[in-house]
Design a protein around this motif. Sequence first.
Motif, mmCIF file in Angstrom:
data_model
loop_
_atom_site.group_PDB
_atom_site.id
_atom_site.type_symbol
_atom_site.label_atom_id
_atom_site.label_comp_id
_atom_site.label_asym_id
_atom_site.label_seq_id
_atom_site.Cartn_x
_atom_site.Cartn_y
_atom_site.Cartn_z
ATOM 1 N N LEU A 43 0.836 -1.212 0.000
ATOM 2 C CA LEU A 43 0.000 0.000 0.000
ATOM 3 C C LEU A 43 0.867 1.257 0.000
ATOM 4 O O LEU A 43 0.545 2.239 -0.663
ATOM 5 N N VAL A 44 1.985 1.207 0.741
ATOM 6 C CA VAL A 44 2.886 2.371 0.752
ATOM 7 C C VAL A 44 3.438 2.578 -0.659
ATOM 8 O O VAL A 44 3.447 3.710 -1.176
ATOM 9 N N ALA A 45 3.865 1.486 -1.309
ATOM 10 C CA ALA A 45 4.430 1.612 -2.655
ATOM 11 C C ALA A 45 3.375 2.180 -3.614
ATOM 12 O O ALA A 45 3.672 3.072 -4.428
ATOM 13 N N ALA A 46 2.128 1.710 -3.472
ATOM 14 C CA ALA A 46 1.057 2.200 -4.357
ATOM 15 C C ALA A 46 0.781 3.679 -4.079
ATOM 16 O O ALA A 46 0.565 4.471 -5.006
ATOM 17 N N SER A 47 0.822 4.062 -2.794
ATOM 18 C CA SER A 47 0.550 5.451 -2.433
ATOM 19 C C SER A 47 1.639 6.374 -2.991
ATOM 20 O O SER A 47 1.360 7.476 -3.493
ATOM 21 N N ARG A 48 2.890 5.906 -2.930
ATOM 22 C CA ARG A 48 4.006 6.714 -3.455
ATOM 23 C C ARG A 48 3.875 6.891 -4.962
ATOM 24 O O ARG A 48 4.074 7.983 -5.499
ATOM 25 N N GLU A 49 3.527 5.789 -5.627
ATOM 26 C CA GLU A 49 3.421 5.844 -7.086
ATOM 27 C C GLU A 49 2.280 6.796 -7.499
ATOM 28 O O GLU A 49 2.424 7.613 -8.398
ATOM 29 N N ARG A 53 2.351 10.280 -9.663
ATOM 30 C CA ARG A 53 1.562 10.525 -10.878
ATOM 31 C C ARG A 53 0.731 11.802 -10.757
ATOM 32 O O ARG A 53 0.624 12.587 -11.696
ATOM 33 N N LYS A 54 0.148 11.998 -9.563
ATOM 34 C CA LYS A 54 -0.648 13.223 -9.359
ATOM 35 C C LYS A 54 0.241 14.451 -9.500
ATOM 36 O O LYS A 54 -0.138 15.453 -10.102
ATOM 37 N N ALA A 55 1.463 14.362 -8.903
ATOM 38 C CA ALA A 55 2.366 15.527 -8.937
ATOM 39 C C ALA A 55 2.729 15.866 -10.382
ATOM 40 O O ALA A 55 2.754 17.040 -10.769
ATOM 41 N N ALA A 56 2.999 14.833 -11.176
ATOM 42 C CA ALA A 56 3.382 15.081 -12.568
ATOM 43 C C ALA A 56 2.244 15.764 -13.336
ATOM 44 O O ALA A 56 2.488 16.542 -14.263
ATOM 45 N N ALA A 57 0.999 15.501 -12.917
ATOM 46 C CA ALA A 57 -0.146 16.083 -13.628
ATOM 47 C C ALA A 57 -0.630 17.390 -12.989
ATOM 48 O O ALA A 57 -1.617 17.974 -13.440
ATOM 49 N N GLY A 69 6.502 24.015 -6.895
ATOM 50 C CA GLY A 69 6.031 22.867 -7.686
ATOM 51 C C GLY A 69 4.546 22.615 -7.524
ATOM 52 O O GLY A 69 4.019 21.646 -8.061
ATOM 53 N N GLY A 70 3.858 23.465 -6.748
ATOM 54 C CA GLY A 70 2.412 23.287 -6.586
ATOM 55 C C GLY A 70 1.662 23.956 -7.727
ATOM 56 O O GLY A 70 2.259 24.377 -8.729
ATOM 57 N N ARG A 71 0.348 24.061 -7.552
ATOM 58 C CA ARG A 71 -0.483 24.615 -8.606
ATOM 59 C C ARG A 71 -0.889 26.054 -8.299
ATOM 60 O O ARG A 71 -1.509 26.726 -9.121
ATOM 61 N N GLY A 72 -0.600 26.483 -7.055
ATOM 62 C CA GLY A 72 -1.044 27.821 -6.639
ATOM 63 C C GLY A 72 -2.558 27.892 -6.584
ATOM 64 O O GLY A 72 -3.156 28.941 -6.776
ATOM 65 N N GLY A 73 -3.198 26.750 -6.313
ATOM 66 C CA GLY A 73 -4.667 26.689 -6.352
ATOM 67 C C GLY A 73 -5.293 27.048 -5.023
ATOM 68 O O GLY A 73 -4.609 27.323 -4.035
ATOM 69 N N THR A 74 -6.626 27.026 -4.991
ATOM 70 C CA THR A 74 -7.370 27.409 -3.783
ATOM 71 C C THR A 74 -7.704 26.148 -2.960
ATOM 72 O O THR A 74 -7.738 25.044 -3.507
ATOM 73 N N PRO A 75 -7.994 26.345 -1.638
ATOM 74 C CA PRO A 75 -8.450 25.194 -0.843
ATOM 75 C C PRO A 75 -9.683 24.535 -1.467
ATOM 76 O O PRO A 75 -9.855 23.326 -1.423
ATOM 77 N N ALA A 122 9.439 15.018 -1.765
ATOM 78 C CA ALA A 122 8.176 14.782 -1.035
ATOM 79 C C ALA A 122 6.998 14.937 -1.993
ATOM 80 O O ALA A 122 6.091 14.095 -2.038
ATOM 81 N N LEU A 123 7.048 15.989 -2.791
ATOM 82 C CA LEU A 123 5.945 16.237 -3.726
ATOM 83 C C LEU A 123 5.741 15.056 -4.683
ATOM 84 O O LEU A 123 4.620 14.669 -4.986
ATOM 85 N N HIS A 124 6.847 14.478 -5.149
ATOM 86 C CA HIS A 124 6.745 13.416 -6.155
ATOM 87 C C HIS A 124 6.635 12.018 -5.553
ATOM 88 O O HIS A 124 6.772 11.016 -6.252
ATOM 89 N N GLY A 125 6.384 11.960 -4.244
ATOM 90 C CA GLY A 125 6.129 10.658 -3.624
ATOM 91 C C GLY A 125 7.380 9.839 -3.380
ATOM 92 O O GLY A 125 7.287 8.658 -3.044
ATOM 93 N N GLU A 126 8.564 10.454 -3.549
ATOM 94 C CA GLU A 126 9.793 9.672 -3.346
ATOM 95 C C GLU A 126 10.139 9.594 -1.857
ATOM 96 O O GLU A 126 10.736 8.617 -1.423
#
Length: 412
Positions: A43-49, A53-57, A69-75, A122-126
């Motif tokens: 589960l940890v490996a799946a969560s990291r992956e 993927r979310k970070a890349a998108a 590296g964030g989106r500068g988006g709103t809550p 951290a952002l990229h799940g590594e």
Amino acid sequence: MDFNDSPEEATFRAECRAWLELNAKRKARADQTFGQGQSPEQLVAASREWQGRKAAAGYGAITWPEAFGGRGGTPMQEVIYREEEGHFEVPPNMFAVSIGMVIPSLFVHASDEVRARHVGPALHGEELWCQLLSEPGAGSDLGMLRTRAERCTDGRDGWILNGQKVWTTYGQFSQFGMVLTRTNPNVPKFEGMTSFFVAMDTPGIEVCPIRQASGESEFNEVFFNDVFVPDSQRVGAEGAGWKVTLTALMNERLAIGGVMPPDLWRTAAEMMRVAPLNGGSAMADGRMRERLAELYMNAHGLWLLQARGLTALGKGREPGPELSISKITSAPVPCRILPHLAIDLQAERGVLAAQEHGDDWRLIESLWFGAAGMRIAGGTDEIVKNSVGERVLGLPPEPRTDKGVPFNQLLS
Ligand SMILES: Cc1cc2nc3c(=O)[nH]c(=O)nc-3n(C[C@H](O)[C@H](O)[C@H](O)COP(=O)(O)OP(=O)(O)OC[C@H]3O[C@@H](n4cnc5c(N)ncnc54)[C@H](O)[C@@H]3O)c2cc1C
């Protein structure tokens, strides 16, 4: 209060949904959970992956500034993404503390070098981070913590840490942790604390998972035995640990305050439809329908409270008491009423676990076992009620006998 998305929010929601359709499997039922039968390591490996993927998108840290590296988006965008993600079978989010609490406090209080080294992984799940605040004698009142950090006396530019933390979520899987320590016991309790980050495999750090009633081990005891930490791993000034911690705690509500699993009352209705009672379906029984109505009304009331809080956030305002009140009610509503109903519907089989019932029972089991923790994490019910009493109702504050008193005079 707005129930509908603004045009910009609707566009963002459509984008999220389109990306999720391409990258994850839509749930067949609201109560489906990811990774049945998988080990914690899987589960940890799946969560990291998935985090990678979310970070890349661009969905890995929606509210982070673009510079990090964030989106500068709103809550509100974060909430919209989570609502949409709730309809898909995705790994559990083990990065809520890393992305939502620890790294945002590094943005504010750490040096450029530390940020350059740690934010991206951290952002990229590594790299996963944990938060080492609570101790056996310091939880609701972190000001009482006793883990000591003392300047090295052997010429090394660093500190020696000794003490114990507890409740450390995912400490056993984390590469790094942010630890709050006492560096000066001779000043009032909130003034003598300092924050450091540590690699969790540093010699002298011992991580002991705590086995929960559910059989899982989400959190840990962490022992510090003469752990050397270089001064370059201090975060913020000496004595400014409480300020660093407040930055993390201010982000906590959004980080851990999940969106309720959608449509839980439909899950209950389906269970009632198929459960036999008195020679017919449980749905034909008036008393059982009353319980379904209770679940629906409570869940809907909670949703309205959350919608009010989120409307305030969406308009750039601080939410009022809604989020505190929804924190107090969100544990009893879906986590107590639904599993009680589900267990009663099973009659004597209600005492059996998912191993016997099958995977469909896992959600009920995890809500049942998780309810107690929800009343504690992120501020216990009593502490949140105190804060509603003081800040919303204007009641007199609790007497504070420790104000201005040096920490070492508070110890009995
Ligand atoms: C699922 C989960 C995950 C967690 N993850 C982490 C983590 O990753 N890192 C971390 O550092 N901590 C973590 N915690 C710890 C959490 O922050 C603490 O458990 C919480 O702050 C309460 O502290 P405590 O357990 O020491 O209880 P205490 O503070 O000892 O409280 C005991 C009881 O006394 C009541 N009480 C205390 N003070 C008052 C008061 N002034 N007025 C009225 N009643 C009062 C409380 O409500 C409670 O019922 C986690 C907890 C849970 C449940």
